[in-house]
Design a protein around this motif. Structure first.
Motif, mmCIF file in Angstrom:
data_model
loop_
_atom_site.group_PDB
_atom_site.id
_atom_site.type_symbol
_atom_site.label_atom_id
_atom_site.label_comp_id
_atom_site.label_asym_id
_atom_site.label_seq_id
_atom_site.Cartn_x
_atom_site.Cartn_y
_atom_site.Cartn_z
ATOM 1 N N PHE A 22 0.822 -1.199 0.000
ATOM 2 C CA PHE A 22 0.000 0.000 0.000
ATOM 3 C C PHE A 22 0.861 1.256 0.000
ATOM 4 O O PHE A 22 0.624 2.207 -0.758
ATOM 5 C CB PHE A 22 -0.914 -0.026 1.224
ATOM 6 C CG PHE A 22 -1.665 1.244 1.479
ATOM 7 C CD1 PHE A 22 -2.708 1.644 0.648
ATOM 8 C CD2 PHE A 22 -1.340 2.045 2.567
ATOM 9 C CE1 PHE A 22 -3.400 2.824 0.891
ATOM 10 C CE2 PHE A 22 -2.030 3.217 2.822
ATOM 11 C CZ PHE A 22 -3.063 3.612 1.978
ATOM 12 N N MET A 23 1.898 1.265 0.830
ATOM 13 C CA MET A 23 2.744 2.447 0.935
ATOM 14 C C MET A 23 3.609 2.658 -0.302
ATOM 15 O O MET A 23 3.909 3.800 -0.675
ATOM 16 C CB MET A 23 3.624 2.354 2.189
ATOM 17 C CG MET A 23 2.852 2.505 3.493
ATOM 18 S SD MET A 23 1.878 4.030 3.542
ATOM 19 C CE MET A 23 3.160 5.258 3.307
ATOM 20 N N GLY A 105 8.430 1.122 14.892
ATOM 21 C CA GLY A 105 7.267 0.447 15.443
ATOM 22 C C GLY A 105 6.134 0.204 14.482
ATOM 23 O O GLY A 105 5.130 -0.426 14.846
ATOM 24 N N TYR A 106 6.251 0.673 13.274
ATOM 25 C CA TYR A 106 5.221 0.420 12.262
ATOM 26 C C TYR A 106 5.485 -0.904 11.565
ATOM 27 O O TYR A 106 6.448 -1.616 11.873
ATOM 28 C CB TYR A 106 5.187 1.569 11.244
ATOM 29 C CG TYR A 106 4.529 2.824 11.763
ATOM 30 C CD1 TYR A 106 3.157 3.010 11.651
ATOM 31 C CD2 TYR A 106 5.294 3.821 12.374
ATOM 32 C CE1 TYR A 106 2.554 4.166 12.123
ATOM 33 C CE2 TYR A 106 4.697 4.978 12.847
ATOM 34 C CZ TYR A 106 3.328 5.144 12.722
ATOM 35 O OH TYR A 106 2.736 6.276 13.191
ATOM 36 N N THR A 107 4.651 -1.230 10.603
ATOM 37 C CA THR A 107 4.759 -2.533 9.930
ATOM 38 C C THR A 107 5.329 -2.413 8.529
ATOM 39 O O THR A 107 5.148 -3.298 7.702
ATOM 40 C CB THR A 107 3.369 -3.194 9.869
ATOM 41 O OG1 THR A 107 2.469 -2.343 9.139
ATOM 42 C CG2 THR A 107 2.828 -3.459 11.268
ATOM 43 N N ILE A 108 6.014 -1.316 8.233
ATOM 44 C CA ILE A 108 6.629 -1.117 6.922
ATOM 45 C C ILE A 108 8.130 -0.928 7.098
ATOM 46 O O ILE A 108 8.589 -0.439 8.138
ATOM 47 C CB ILE A 108 6.026 0.100 6.191
ATOM 48 C CG1 ILE A 108 6.264 1.387 7.005
ATOM 49 C CG2 ILE A 108 4.538 -0.103 5.932
ATOM 50 C CD1 ILE A 108 5.866 2.662 6.270
ATOM 51 N N VAL A 115 11.270 6.457 1.190
ATOM 52 C CA VAL A 115 10.909 6.836 -0.174
ATOM 53 C C VAL A 115 9.573 7.566 -0.207
ATOM 54 O O VAL A 115 9.364 8.474 -1.016
ATOM 55 C CB VAL A 115 10.908 5.607 -1.107
ATOM 56 C CG1 VAL A 115 9.652 4.748 -0.935
ATOM 57 C CG2 VAL A 115 11.051 6.031 -2.568
ATOM 58 N N PHE A 116 8.656 7.216 0.700
ATOM 59 C CA PHE A 116 7.395 7.944 0.779
ATOM 60 C C PHE A 116 7.650 9.395 1.183
ATOM 61 O O PHE A 116 7.146 10.332 0.551
ATOM 62 C CB PHE A 116 6.477 7.261 1.792
ATOM 63 C CG PHE A 116 5.140 7.933 1.968
ATOM 64 C CD1 PHE A 116 4.196 7.917 0.949
ATOM 65 C CD2 PHE A 116 4.827 8.562 3.161
ATOM 66 C CE1 PHE A 116 2.962 8.537 1.107
ATOM 67 C CE2 PHE A 116 3.593 9.167 3.339
ATOM 68 C CZ PHE A 116 2.659 9.163 2.305
ATOM 69 N N LEU A 235 0.568 5.630 7.225
ATOM 70 C CA LEU A 235 1.563 4.552 7.102
ATOM 71 C C LEU A 235 0.946 3.159 7.234
ATOM 72 O O LEU A 235 1.578 2.234 7.744
ATOM 73 C CB LEU A 235 2.687 4.727 8.129
ATOM 74 C CG LEU A 235 3.397 6.083 8.120
ATOM 75 C CD1 LEU A 235 4.554 6.080 9.113
ATOM 76 C CD2 LEU A 235 3.878 6.454 6.731
ATOM 77 N N GLY A 236 -0.257 3.014 6.765
ATOM 78 C CA GLY A 236 -0.962 1.741 6.830
ATOM 79 C C GLY A 236 -2.428 2.004 7.097
ATOM 80 O O GLY A 236 -2.825 3.148 7.342
ATOM 81 N N ASN A 237 -3.224 0.962 7.053
ATOM 82 C CA ASN A 237 -4.653 1.172 7.281
ATOM 83 C C ASN A 237 -5.244 0.062 8.143
ATOM 84 O O ASN A 237 -6.361 -0.395 7.919
ATOM 85 C CB ASN A 237 -5.395 1.268 5.943
ATOM 86 C CG ASN A 237 -6.761 1.903 6.099
ATOM 87 O OD1 ASN A 237 -6.962 2.770 6.950
ATOM 88 N ND2 ASN A 237 -7.718 1.456 5.308
ATOM 89 N N ASP A 238 -4.503 -0.381 9.144
ATOM 90 C CA ASP A 238 -4.984 -1.440 10.023
ATOM 91 C C ASP A 238 -6.190 -1.010 10.851
ATOM 92 O O ASP A 238 -6.991 -1.834 11.263
ATOM 93 C CB ASP A 238 -3.864 -1.894 10.969
ATOM 94 C CG ASP A 238 -2.713 -2.544 10.221
ATOM 95 O OD1 ASP A 238 -2.991 -3.344 9.314
ATOM 96 O OD2 ASP A 238 -1.552 -2.237 10.541
ATOM 97 N N ASP A 239 -6.292 0.308 11.119
ATOM 98 C CA ASP A 239 -7.353 0.789 11.987
ATOM 99 C C ASP A 239 -8.372 1.674 11.282
ATOM 100 O O ASP A 239 -9.224 2.278 11.914
ATOM 101 C CB ASP A 239 -6.764 1.547 13.179
ATOM 102 C CG ASP A 239 -5.769 2.615 12.753
ATOM 103 O OD1 ASP A 239 -5.674 2.895 11.539
ATOM 104 O OD2 ASP A 239 -5.080 3.175 13.628
ATOM 105 N N GLY A 240 -8.284 1.804 9.964
ATOM 106 C CA GLY A 240 -9.290 2.531 9.205
ATOM 107 C C GLY A 240 -9.088 4.030 9.117
ATOM 108 O O GLY A 240 -9.851 4.714 8.425
#
Length: 452
Positions: A22-23, A105-108, A115-116, A235-240
């Motif tokens: 996604f990122m 602590g993130y998942t990326i 790069v983002f 940095l992700g969408n685990d929680d919407g």
């Protein structure tokens, strides 16, 4: 990136292929925004400045990329030094980072985050260029970008998003760049144009956009890329939260475009394509800092307020006499200020954090923090950018000669023209005109006699 990390994301111990993919897509979308900006600006200038306007954005892709790898990422997101700037030797050259090392602590991976963020660093100085159309030496512009991102953008990015940065620690909410990108660029644009002065013929000669279809194309690409710009900033969408930001981006942009067009119809009597494109960009700018804190109804309010006020603000250059060629101050500075401050009114406390704005029972606390962030970045960028422009102007000169400006900066600085009206082809190559047959000349002369 908002202060306050999602608990789920912070506790996740393993790399997420979904979030990483996604990122990477979001990073590509943000990269596309810089060519989109080039088209947007390129269509708004006169024919003789089209290529220069395109190049002022494209050169940022080259310069900032190299600087980011060498030291920019380290300055922006390295270990905090005095709450002002970061520095980590492991990030210098991006050469001592494990390929699966996760970002804070993130998942990326760190590389994905780097790069983002690089794409944000690229487009920010490119935004400034719209205020300087028609009159800046390309070499001076390239040097300005180099100096500006080093002493302004990289430190400000650390203030706003870096762990330990003073605005981050204060709790200023800037989801995706209202202060670090838009206020930063808009204030810098104002600082530079106050130093280099007005275009030849400002307020006298017509300076209408030469290609409104190009403007609309650029605006469409910006709108499309902005979904990556905004939704990716969680940095992700685990929680919407990223999904809410995606929706709010669309909603605020639509509201701003409509508000701008309504104002334009009432004030000037027409709905213009330039107004639609400019209104959309104003909405995108305003929702950038606030979209993770407001509801979709709040996003409508943010967009409508920004569309109206930015439409009013673009005329200030004629009142106060500063030549903001393509309304960078009126749209990006004003839009960034509006969006950042409205967090203090419309934050619901139910999306990216539990912070509530004034209209949701939160009092003036968050509004005060937002105001500090807004005016700190504005003042720093304005002053330092003006100093950089002054130094460059006094050394190598920022402006092209007046005669070159009048004849056209494209030919002078790039030895090319955007459109070859003499036939197929372009560039600097010359083509000898085909001889006109003698009988055709005689026939034309005879026709003139008959017409007389």
């Amino acid at each position: 990136m908002p202060p306050g990390i999602s608990t789920l994301a912070a506790d996740a111990p393993e790399l997420s292929a979904a979030n990483t993919g996604f990122m990477l897509i979001c990073s590509a979308l943000v990269m596309l925004m810089t060519p989109g900006l080039a088209f947007f600006y390129g269509g708004m200038v006169r024919v003789k400045s089209t290529l220069n306007m395109l190049m002022m954005s494209f050169i940022s892709l080259g310069i900032v990329t190299i600087l980011w790898v060498l030291y920019g990422f380290s300055m922006a997101f390295g270990t905090d030094i005095g709450s002002i700037v970061g520095w980590s030797s492991d990030y210098v050259g991006l050469g001592n980072i494990g390929v699966t090392e996760l970002w804070d602590g993130y998942t990326i991976p760190v590389y994905v985050f780097a790069v983002f963020q690089l794409m944000f660093a690229i487009i920010t100085p490119a935004l400034i260029s719209g205020a300087l159309a028609d009159r800046v030496k390309f070499t001076a512009w390239a040097l300005f970008i180099t100096l500006w991102v080093t002493v302004v953008y990289f430190p400000v990015a650390h203030w706003v998003w870096g762990a330990g940065g003073w605005l981050f620690e204060m709790g200023v909410i800037d989801f995706a760049g209202g202060t670090a990108v838009h206020i930063n660029a808009g204030a810098a644009a104002l600082g530079v144009i106050l130093v280099i002065g007005k275009r030849v013929g400002f307020k006298k000669d017509p300076m209408r956009p030469h290609s409104l279809p190009l403007v609309m194309l650029g605006a469409g690409l910006l709108w499309f890329g902005w979904f990556g710009f905004n939704a990716g900033s969680w940095l992700g969408n685990d929680d919407g939260v990223g999904a809410v930001m995606f929706v709010n981006t669309q909603v605020a942009t639509a509201a701003a475009m409509l508000a701008w067009l309504i104002y334009e119809k009432i004030r000037h009597g027409a709905f213009t394509t330039l107004g639609a494109a400019s209104g959309a960009v104003a909405g995108l700018v305003a929702i950038t800092p606030s979209g993770g804190a407001v509801s979709p109804l709040g996003a409508i309010a943010v967009g409508a307020i920004a569309g109206l006020l930015c439409a009013m603000a673009v005329g200030l250059k004629f009142k106060f006499g500063y030549d903001d060629s393509l309304d960078v101050v009126g749209v990006h500075l004003v839009g960034g200020v509006i969006g950042s401050l409205l967090v203090g009114f419309f934050a619901t406390g139910g999306v990216q954090s539990d912070v509530k704005g004034l209209f949701y029972g939160g009092g003036f606390d968050q509004l005060g923090k937002q105001a500090i962030g807004v005016f700190a970045v504005l003042a720093y960028s304005l002053v330092v950018s003006a100093i950089l422009a002054f130094l460059l102007d006094r050394t190598i000169g920022m402006r092209v000669d007046e005669d070159d400006e009048v004849s056209g900066i494209d030919q002078v600085e790039h030895a090319e023209t955007a459109y070859d009206f003499s036939g197929a082809g372009g560039g600097t190559g010359s083509r000898k005109a085909a001889p006109v047959p003698a009988d055709a000349v005689a026939a034309a002369a005879e026709n003139k006699k008959v017409d007389a």
